[in-house]
Write a protein that holds these residues in place. Structure first.
Motif, PDB file in Angstrom:
ATOM      1  N   SER A 152       0.824  -1.208   0.000  1.00 53.40           N
ATOM      2  CA  SER A 152       0.000   0.000   0.000  1.00 53.40           C
ATOM      3  C   SER A 152       0.857   1.257   0.000  1.00 53.40           C
ATOM      4  O   SER A 152       0.400   2.337   0.348  1.00 53.40           O
ATOM      5  CB  SER A 152      -0.913   0.009   1.238  1.00 53.40           C
ATOM      6  OG  SER A 152      -0.142  -0.075   2.422  1.00 53.40           O
ATOM      7  N   GLU A 181      -4.367   0.739  -5.452  1.00 54.27           N
ATOM      8  CA  GLU A 181      -4.869  -0.305  -4.577  1.00 54.27           C
ATOM      9  C   GLU A 181      -3.719  -1.211  -4.137  1.00 54.27           C
ATOM     10  O   GLU A 181      -2.642  -1.197  -4.729  1.00 54.27           O
ATOM     11  CB  GLU A 181      -5.928  -1.134  -5.316  1.00 54.27           C
ATOM     12  CG  GLU A 181      -5.398  -1.807  -6.586  1.00 54.27           C
ATOM     13  CD  GLU A 181      -6.494  -2.482  -7.379  1.00 54.27           C
ATOM     14  OE1 GLU A 181      -7.193  -3.334  -6.814  1.00 54.27           O
ATOM     15  OE2 GLU A 181      -6.657  -2.154  -8.573  1.00 54.27           O
ATOM     16  N   GLN A 182      -3.950  -2.000  -3.088  1.00 52.83           N
ATOM     17  CA  GLN A 182      -2.933  -2.886  -2.537  1.00 52.83           C
ATOM     18  C   GLN A 182      -2.277  -3.716  -3.639  1.00 52.83           C
ATOM     19  O   GLN A 182      -2.941  -4.414  -4.396  1.00 52.83           O
ATOM     20  CB  GLN A 182      -3.584  -3.823  -1.504  1.00 52.83           C
ATOM     21  CG  GLN A 182      -2.659  -4.863  -0.902  1.00 52.83           C
ATOM     22  CD  GLN A 182      -1.946  -4.367   0.339  1.00 52.83           C
ATOM     23  OE1 GLN A 182      -2.035  -3.203   0.680  1.00 52.83           O
ATOM     24  NE2 GLN A 182      -1.249  -5.262   1.019  1.00 52.83           N
ATOM     25  N   ASN A 216      -5.068  -8.130 -10.767  1.00 54.47           N
ATOM     26  CA  ASN A 216      -6.526  -8.039 -10.864  1.00 54.47           C
ATOM     27  C   ASN A 216      -7.013  -7.896 -12.298  1.00 54.47           C
ATOM     28  O   ASN A 216      -8.195  -7.673 -12.521  1.00 54.47           O
ATOM     29  CB  ASN A 216      -7.040  -6.837 -10.057  1.00 54.47           C
ATOM     30  CG  ASN A 216      -6.576  -6.844  -8.618  1.00 54.47           C
ATOM     31  OD1 ASN A 216      -5.653  -6.119  -8.272  1.00 54.47           O
ATOM     32  ND2 ASN A 216      -7.187  -7.664  -7.791  1.00 54.47           N
TER      33      ASN A 216
END
Length: 364
Positions: free
Chosen positions: A78, A83-84, A90
């Motif tokens: 992070s 986003e993480q 993703n």
């Protein structure tokens, strides 16, 4: 099984997601999901699984898969505005059926080439974007019109301001931004069932602007019991402790063992690291190139219970040791390419008896 022909097969995995299954002639195998370019399985010729994937892993995009080898790009953890662990894990990758020449020191014929292509949504979350020539030309025209109106029609200053605002809105809303990178990944099985991942990231900007990123192969190793595992090769190195607000410390001279949660970024690490599992009498040897840092992570009991896609006691049977580039982000100028390579081997623990001999493992 031994005697099989090497094969690369595209098939359906959990929840109908596409995956590629690699099998070598001796029976070793690996599985790679196109979602995330994510390796979820690496098995020996005796079908023993070497990677950890949680029983509660959610194979449902856009949620990242818990376990295996997620790819962290263009941000690790992070530490940034994304986003993480960034967005590569993703996204849906594509099979690259006609990749450019891929530099490799392996003669493996069991591999798959993947490519991550930008989507229309990417520029909304990562600021490395640029205007095309036509967009720049439009803004230049608007600028000259603005100057003309300012100098020769002072009474039209209000209209001038409105014109610039409209032009800017049109550029941002209706014209296409072209993204600035190209990410190619090769996943291969080498001799003896070694697993090899090679990433190539290229800056394809056309406006002369560089961009920077951090990166990690977030590898989850399957272990018998975390209390029976030690990591060698990171002794005496400096590290950043993520559990203590990234404060910098120096590791002691002994091998790393585990009695509580750990989340450390080791800096300027050697190219080889060993993970020794006493109970399974097995040693993982991690070899890396282009990745100066190494992350060691285990959530332990409290954090494990707080993660919905992770079993309460699964922390006992996994350890993440991640080849990474974190402390000093990689910066690429237009046309430049970075390569980061990871090679994993699993050998009998007799390879490492007693204290690890660096000449046999870490340098051999």
């Amino acid at each position: 099984m031994a005697g099989e022909k090497p094969s690369v097969e595209l098939c359906k995995g959990v929840n109908g997601l596409d995956k590629v299954v690699l099998r070598d002639a001796l029976g070793s195998s690996a599985e790679v999901y196109l979602f995330g370019g994510h390796v979820t399985s690496w098995r020996t010729d005796h079908r023993e699984e070497l990677l950890f994937v949680s029983n509660k892993a959610i194979f449902k995009p856009p949620k990242a898969i818990r376990g295996g080898i997620p790819i962290c790009f263009p941000q690790f953890s992070s530490h940034g505005n994304l986003e993480q662990h960034g967005f590569a894990r993703n996204k849906f990758w594509s099979i690259d059926s006609d990749p450019p020449p891929f530099p490799s020191d392996s003669s493996s014929k069991t591999f798959v080439d993947l490519i991550l292509k930008p989507t229309d949504d990417d520029f909304k979350i990562w600021p490395h974007r640029f205007l095309s020539f036509s967009q720049q030309f439009l803004l230049l025209v608007c600028h000259f019109v603005s100057c003309f109106l300012f100098f020769f029609f002072c009474f039209l200053i209000m209209l001038d301001s409105f014109l610039l605002q409209v032009a800017s809105t049109c550029v941002n809303k209706y014209l296409i931004f072209y993204y600035s990178y190209e990410f190619r990944l090769r996943v291969a099985l080498g001799l003896g069932g070694d697993l090899m991942l090679t990433s190539r990231i290229r800056n394809t900007n056309a406006d002369g602007k560089p961009f920077s990123f951090t990166f990690a192969y977030h590898t989850y190793f399957s272990v018998s019991d975390i209390s029976e595992v030690r990591v060698e090769g990171l002794e005496t190195l400096d590290y950043l402790d993520n559990l203590k607000e990234r404060e910098r410390f120096t590791e002691q001279g002994d091998a790393i063992t585990f009695e509580s949660g750990v989340d450390k970024i080791y800096l300027s690490t050697p190219t080889k690291i060993a993970i020794i599992d006493h109970e399974k009498k097995r040693t993982f040897v991690l070899r890396k190139d282009g990745l100066p840092d190494a992350v060691v992570w285990n959530p332990w009991d409290r954090k494990a219970k707080a993660m919905p896609d992770f079993g309460d006691d699964e922390y006992k049977h996994m350890l993440c040791v991640e080849a990474a580039a974190i402390e000093k982000p990689i910066t690429l100028k237009p046309g430049e390419e970075w390569k980061g390579r990871l090679e994993l081997s699993a050998v009998p623990s007799s390879y490492c008896s007693g204290q690890l001999d660096p000449r046999k493992v870490l340098q051999g």
